[in-house]
Design an enzyme around this catalytic site. Structure first.
Site, PDB file in Angstrom:
ATOM      1  NE  ARG A  71      -2.807   0.729   3.534  1.00 13.50           N
ATOM      2  CZ  ARG A  71      -3.089   1.694   4.400  1.00 13.50           C
ATOM      3  NH1 ARG A  71      -3.723   2.777   4.005  1.00 13.50           N
ATOM      4  NH2 ARG A  71      -2.761   1.576   5.673  1.00 13.50           N
ATOM      5  CB  ALA A  72       1.350   3.860  -2.576  1.00 16.64           C
ATOM      6  CB  SER A  73      -1.415   5.945   1.457  1.00 18.37           C
ATOM      7  OG  SER A  73      -2.124   4.810   1.892  1.00 18.37           O
ATOM      8  CG  HIS A 178       2.968   5.456  -6.030  1.00 19.72           C
ATOM      9  ND1 HIS A 178       2.315   6.156  -5.041  1.00 19.72           N
ATOM     10  CD2 HIS A 178       2.025   4.709  -6.648  1.00 19.72           C
ATOM     11  CE1 HIS A 178       1.027   5.833  -5.074  1.00 19.72           C
ATOM     12  NE2 HIS A 178       0.810   4.965  -6.039  1.00 19.72           N
ATOM     13  CE1 TYR A 194      -0.364   9.055  -2.546  1.00 19.77           C
ATOM     14  CE2 TYR A 194      -1.664   7.667  -4.000  1.00 19.77           C
ATOM     15  CZ  TYR A 194      -0.986   7.837  -2.815  1.00 19.77           C
ATOM     16  OH  TYR A 194      -0.930   6.815  -1.913  1.00 19.77           O
ATOM     17  CD  GLU A 284      -3.577   4.229  -7.145  1.00 20.56           C
ATOM     18  OE1 GLU A 284      -4.114   5.144  -7.790  1.00 20.56           O
ATOM     19  OE2 GLU A 284      -2.674   4.442  -6.319  1.00 20.56           O
TER      20      GLU A 284
END
Ligand SMILES: [Zn+2]
Length: 337
Positions: A71-73, A178, A194, A284
């Site tokens: 998970r990027a966040s 990212h 983002y 996504e």
């Protein structure tokens, strides 16, 4: 075959977040020596977390395989120090490795990096090598702003990043540019930070000769390239005024945009402006926008539906967007699928 180049493990079992919460709480207590620790998640929990979410949506939407990363966040490189980030990153990547082993037909792995503000990107090389050489990952997510919204790192074209790029080139893996969560309340993470980062990275690429130094270095700019396709005339004009190469030449072998644009007119603009050789299908999902659009009665992030409607694209164009370009940009995927 339909390859979704952009998916994160947003539905991971709660034990992952509990570990992270404990890690962050431990930072406040200076008497504690930070240790990597363990996360106990069973294979059944992993299956449960995916069956009703990403796997169900793959089946419903008719996509085959997702290029899958943590998970990027939650990368949140600005929290703690280098050790904090390394321990967290290794756990997150190990979990992605397990997902891809349980579902080798549905997921191919991309790694998070143990970046940290003020720490040389070269220090992320070991984790990239571990993931690619030992765990079979095919790429990485590179955070251009490990400070989480304060932009304290040099631009992506600065020599600061070169040692890491040398390793990417050697391993023949691309990076998706990212960012992660924002600790600056001016920038909402998925709504502003983002999209700002996508746009910012592209402008940095215009301003310098990075791809002369690294002719085979490849970046994916997600979220449809941020504001770039919409402002393509501005960027072409800026490049012209600055005596820089044509944008179509600059991006040709090096910069690719995904299709994470959540409405028909936006995606129409993307595929009319950006060369089809530089567009990769992505959704996504399950990600930033999870609802159903009342105007279309479809999920906003069901981006395949928008492309299916684009009559100006030939079958060959669509094959590039859905499959061919991903195989070209992430060549290591060809041994996996
Ligand atoms: Zn993402």
């Amino acid at each position: 075959m339909i390859i979704d180049c952009h998916g994160h493990y947003t539905t991971a079992p709660k034990e992952l977040q509990s570990y992270r919460d404990g890690q962050i709480a431990g930072l406040k207590d200076k008497s504690q020596v930070p240790s990597k620790g363990k996360i106990n998640i069973t294979d059944d929990q992993i299956r449960e977390s995916l069956e009703g979410a990403q796997l169900k949506l793959q089946r419903e939407r008719g996509t085959d395989v997702t290029i899958f990363s943590p998970r990027a966040s939650a990368m949140a490189h600005h929290i703690g120090d280098e050790t904090t980030s390394r321990n967290w990153t290794e756990h997150c990547n190990d979990l992605i490795y397990r997902v891809c082993n349980l579902y080798p037909k549905n997921f191919v792995a991309v790694c998070q990096l143990p970046q940290s503000p003020g720490v040389p990107p070269a220090n992320s090389i070991a984790e990239l090598e571990r993931c690619v050489n030992e765990l079979g990952f095919i790429g990485c997510n590179l955070n251009p702003d490990p400070s989480g919204g304060n932009w304290t790192a040099p631009p992506l074209t600065d020599k600061h990043w070169y040692p890491f790029y040398e390793k990417m080139v050697e391993l023949d893996v691309p990076a998706m540019v990212h960012v992660s969560s924002s600790c600056n309340p001016n920038f909402h993470a998925t709504g502003a930070h983002y999209i700002n980062a996508d746009t910012t990275a592209f402008m940095q690429f215009i301003q310098a000769d990075l791809f002369k130094d690294f002719p085979t270095l490849r970046f994916i700019i997600p979220h449809g390239g941020g504001a770039v396709p919409y402002h393509w005339g501005r960027y072409r004009g800026l490049a012209q005024d600055m005596k820089r190469p044509l944008l179509s030449d600059m991006i040709r072998n090096n910069v690719f945009f995904d299709t994470c644009v959540y409405h028909q007119p936006g995606l129409d603009l993307l595929t009319k402006i950006i060369p089809v050789d530089n567009i990769m299908f992505g959704s996504e999902m399950v990600g930033a926008v999870r609802g159903i659009d009342p105007e279309s009665n479809q999920y906003y992030d069901d981006t395949k539906k928008y492309i299916d409607k684009q009559s100006w694209l030939s079958d060959a164009d669509k094959k590039k967007i859905f499959e061919g370009n991903a195989r070209k940009v992430y060549p290591r995927i060809n041994k996996k699928i």
